[in-house]
Motif scaffolding. Structure first.
Motif, PDB file in Angstrom:
ATOM      1  N   VAL A 135       0.847  -1.188   0.000  1.00  0.00           N
ATOM      2  CA  VAL A 135       0.000   0.000   0.000  1.00  0.00           C
ATOM      3  C   VAL A 135       0.887   1.243   0.000  1.00  0.00           C
ATOM      4  CG1 VAL A 135      -1.858   1.242   1.165  1.00  0.00           C
ATOM      5  CG2 VAL A 135      -1.759  -1.261   1.305  1.00  0.00           C
ATOM      6  N   SER A 181      -4.256 -10.308   6.102  1.00  0.00           N
ATOM      7  CA  SER A 181      -3.536  -9.629   7.185  1.00  0.00           C
ATOM      8  C   SER A 181      -3.777  -8.127   7.160  1.00  0.00           C
ATOM      9  CB  SER A 181      -2.042  -9.933   7.090  1.00  0.00           C
ATOM     10  OG  SER A 181      -1.489  -9.386   5.893  1.00  0.00           O
ATOM     11  N   LEU A 182      -3.844  -7.546   5.961  1.00  0.00           N
ATOM     12  CA  LEU A 182      -4.070  -6.102   5.866  1.00  0.00           C
ATOM     13  C   LEU A 182      -5.487  -5.736   6.270  1.00  0.00           C
ATOM     14  CD1 LEU A 182      -2.176  -5.251   2.532  1.00  0.00           C
ATOM     15  CD2 LEU A 182      -1.466  -4.707   4.867  1.00  0.00           C
ATOM     16  N   GLN A 214      -5.611  -5.494   9.972  1.00  0.00           N
ATOM     17  CA  GLN A 214      -4.887  -4.368  10.577  1.00  0.00           C
ATOM     18  C   GLN A 214      -5.772  -3.134  10.721  1.00  0.00           C
ATOM     19  OE1 GLN A 214      -1.193  -3.489   8.560  1.00  0.00           O
ATOM     20  NE2 GLN A 214      -0.533  -5.648   8.588  1.00  0.00           N
ATOM     21  N   GLY A 235      -6.085  -0.645   8.575  1.00  0.00           N
ATOM     22  CA  GLY A 235      -5.467   0.574   8.048  1.00  0.00           C
ATOM     23  C   GLY A 235      -6.095   1.052   6.753  1.00  0.00           C
ATOM     24  N   TYR A 257      -5.672   0.039   3.647  1.00  0.00           N
ATOM     25  CA  TYR A 257      -6.168  -1.038   2.783  1.00  0.00           C
ATOM     26  C   TYR A 257      -7.506  -1.546   3.303  1.00  0.00           C
ATOM     27  CZ  TYR A 257      -6.478  -5.380   0.146  1.00  0.00           C
ATOM     28  OH  TYR A 257      -6.913  -6.386  -0.687  1.00  0.00           O
ATOM     29  N   ASP A 271       1.183   5.514  -0.165  1.00  0.00           N
ATOM     30  CA  ASP A 271       0.477   6.757   0.140  1.00  0.00           C
ATOM     31  C   ASP A 271       1.476   7.902   0.095  1.00  0.00           C
ATOM     32  OD1 ASP A 271      -1.752   8.374   0.915  1.00  0.00           O
ATOM     33  OD2 ASP A 271      -0.941   8.423   2.958  1.00  0.00           O
ATOM     34  N   VAL A 330       3.280   2.334   3.129  1.00  0.00           N
ATOM     35  CA  VAL A 330       2.707   2.478   4.476  1.00  0.00           C
ATOM     36  C   VAL A 330       2.211   1.146   5.034  1.00  0.00           C
ATOM     37  CG1 VAL A 330       2.097   4.900   4.189  1.00  0.00           C
ATOM     38  CG2 VAL A 330       0.476   3.150   3.446  1.00  0.00           C
ATOM     39  N   GLU A 331       1.950   0.172   4.154  1.00  0.00           N
ATOM     40  CA  GLU A 331       1.480  -1.131   4.612  1.00  0.00           C
ATOM     41  C   GLU A 331       1.934  -2.214   3.644  1.00  0.00           C
ATOM     42  OE1 GLU A 331      -2.814   0.459   6.464  1.00  0.00           O
ATOM     43  OE2 GLU A 331      -2.775  -1.016   4.842  1.00  0.00           O
ATOM     44  N   THR A 332       2.251  -3.380   4.146  1.00  0.00           N
ATOM     45  CA  THR A 332       2.528  -4.558   3.304  1.00  0.00           C
ATOM     46  C   THR A 332       1.932  -5.782   3.996  1.00  0.00           C
ATOM     47  OG1 THR A 332       4.666  -4.951   4.374  1.00  0.00           O
ATOM     48  CG2 THR A 332       4.676  -3.626   2.355  1.00  0.00           C
ATOM     49  N   GLY A 333       1.516  -6.724   3.154  1.00  0.00           N
ATOM     50  CA  GLY A 333       0.967  -7.949   3.705  1.00  0.00           C
ATOM     51  C   GLY A 333       0.024  -8.608   2.727  1.00  0.00           C
TER      52      GLY A 333
END
Length: 590
Positions: free
Chosen positions: A559, A573-574, A577, A579, A581, A561, A566-569
């Protein structure tokens, strides 16, 4: 490629030398033959004056008054004039034929060099200019240059003719010749100033022609939007303003150019008037015979044509040099993304990709990518998601070196992509973009862009994998059916599947998919996703998608931004979280 980068202050001599050394000199045998015929042509012009002098000498009885002399004039006079006329006409035809062949061939070479450079330039460099400005160099500027080359060839002929006639006038009477040459020399200085004005005006006109081409291209490409939003009056107003500016510039050039021939004509009239005023005294004193005066006047009358040609030559040459400057602004550009000296060939053994502290800036100071650190395992499918402008496409464009990062390092199987040749790097990748580009060629050739040497069976197999075979088989000539400009004969979804077929055919170890299924209906998307699952097995795939349903099964989702990761998975899992995503997924998977 902007015209502002052109050598606008290059001298006429340097441009002429470049044109000769780079393009015209390779056709020197034709030009040498043309020059020989020009000598014959100019000699025929000068011989006409001597022929007229010989005829009038016989008719006036300056040499002999007996009948035999008159009979010879009656017999051979017409033969001389007709013979010289035939020599004149034959040599003129040969001159025009040889010059046209050489100049058109040179312009073909010039266009080849322009297109070769256009395809060699970096992605960023080709995007700097509007397409209309680029097209104008291949069309309008080349047309202007062609007219210039034609006039230069005629100018060489005019120079030789001018010199030959001057030699004839000097032979008949040196005093009268000096009167004529002083007048024409003064005119030459004025004509030179006109040429300088025309070169500047022509440069502006060529640039504005590119603007007009861009405007028309935008209106044609955006016809659907124009009509839907009913902005025809706005488009007509834009076009009218552009055409008015075009009219202003062309009038400026035409009015300036219009001064040339009248000035030459007035100069010729003044020369004739002064010659007539002086010749009476010269004949009275016996310094010149009437037949010699007749020959002199014949040469002077014949001189007006090459003099007018030379008068306009400088103006036309300056217009051509302005166009040639714009052409050179493309040819002289140097690609910034090139292979290193002695670069190695990239061989992808696994397909692991690593981004190490990668940054990129488009030059606006905002930073499109900031500190990107990412490891993509070999054979994995990695999806990049995020809002528009987050940096997804920029990140994808760095991998085939469409751009180079401002900082950081990108490697494939541990090898820095800057250490391998650009050609071998891109050979290992296949790209399918949301902006589908098709050409007005048969479907088979459009698909074969992925692998030009592929056979028909391989192409059909790729089309089947991309769910394109059914609609291609229904075309009038199946795979041999031209698809129209930009694939106009196909629907959006069909165009996208042709583009997918290219990637299937190339069978590269690394796949770059930028919204590759965005234009497909549900049924086609399901078929293509099945094919993609088969195709991506064992290959490293980078996917950009706004529709999360197309990437929820990816091995990794990244992800972005504002240029940062800002995010991986994985999807699961995302989603857990909660967030960025997860919020997008909540909106799309309702």
């Amino acid at each position: 490629m902007s015209a502002k980068s052109a050598p606008q202050f290059a001298t006429s001599w340097s441009l002429a030398r470049r044109l000769w050394q780079g393009y015209l000199s390779r056709y020197w045998p034709r030009l040498a033959m043309s020059l020989a015929f020009m000598a014959v042509y100019s000699g025929a012009n000068a011989a006409i004056a001597f022929g007229v002098e010989w005829i009038f000498a016989g008719l006036s009885g300056e040499n002999e008054t007996d009948a035999p002399q008159l009979s010879r004039i009656a017999l051979f006079g017409p033969v001389v004039i007709i013979g010289l006329g035939l020599v004149y006409a034959a040599s003129l035809y040969c001159i025009n034929r040889l010059n046209a062949g050489a100049s058109l061939s040179a312009l073909r070479d010039l266009q080849n060099d322009m297109f070769a450079k256009l395809t060699a330039l970096d992605f960023a460099q080709t995007r700097k200019d509007a397409s209309g400005q680029i097209i104008s160099r291949f069309t309008n500027d080349i047309t202007v240059l062609r007219e210039t080359l034609n006039r230069v060839a005629s100018g060489v002929r005019d120079v030789l003719t001018f010199l030959g006639l001057c030699a004839a006038m000097l032979w008949f009477d040196a005093i009268l010749f000096l009167i004529v040459i002083v007048i024409y020399a003064g005119v030459g200085l004025f004509v030179g100033q006109i040429g300088k004005m025309l070169r500047s005006a022509s440069r502006s006109a060529q640039e504005q022609a590119g603007d007009v081409t861009s405007l028309i291209g935008e209106s044609v490409a955006g016809a659907r939007m124009v009509k839907t939003f009913q902005i025809e009056p706005l488009e007509r107003a834009r076009a009218s303003a552009a055409f008015d500016e075009r009219l202003r510039l062309m009038k400026k050039m035409a009015y300036t150019r219009a001064m040339n021939e009248p000035i030459i004509f007035v100069a010729g009239s003044v020369a004739i008037a002064l010659v007539i005023a002086v010749v009476a005294m010269r004949i009275g004193s016996g310094a010149i015979a009437f037949s010699e005066f007749t020959g002199f006047m014949t040469a002077l009358m014949l001189l007006s044509s090459p003099a007018r040609g030379l008068g306009t030559l400088h103006a036309v040459t300056q217009e051509g040099f302005a166009a040639f400057e714009r052409v050179l602004s493309l040819i002289d550009q140097k690609p910034t993304i090139v292979s290193k000296p002695n670069a190695t060939e990239l061989v992808v053994s696994h397909g692991a990709i690593k981004f190490e502290n990668v940054e990129f800036d488009y030059g606006d100071g905002k930073g499109a990518l900031k500190g990107i650190d990412l490891e993509i395992p070999a054979g994995a499918m990695v999806a990049f998601v995020g809002a528009s402008g987050a940096g997804k496409s920029t990140l994808l464009n760095l991998l085939p070196r469409l751009y180079d990062p401002s900082a950081g390092r990108i490697s494939i199987d541990g090898t820095d992509i800057k250490d391998v040749s650009v050609r071998s790097l891109r050979k290992q990748m296949a790209l399918v973009s949301q902006d589908t580009i098709l050409f007005n060629m048969p479907a088979m050739e459009n698909i074969a862009f992925g692998k030009p040497e592929a056979g028909r069976n391989d192409i059909v197999r790729a089309a089947i994998d991309a769910s394109a075979n059914d609609f291609i088989a229904a075309l009038p000539h199946e795979y041999d059916t031209p698809l129209g400009e930009g694939g106009a004969n196909l629907s959006g979804g069909q165009r996208q599947r042709i583009a997918l077929a290219r990637a299937f055919l190339k069978d590269a170890p690394i796949l770059l998919l930028d919204e590759a299924t965005s234009a497909l209906d549900a049924e086609s998307e399901a078929k293509v996703n099945d094919a993609l699952r088969r195709l991506t097995k064992g290959r490293t795939t980078l996917v950009i998608a706004h529709r999360l349903s197309t990437v929820k099964d990816a091995d990794m989702i990244v992800v972005l931004d504002e240029g940062k990761i800002v995010e991986t998975g994985t999807h699961e899992s995302l989603t857990e979280q909660g967030g960025i995503y997860a919020k997008q997924a909540a909106l799309q998977f309702v």
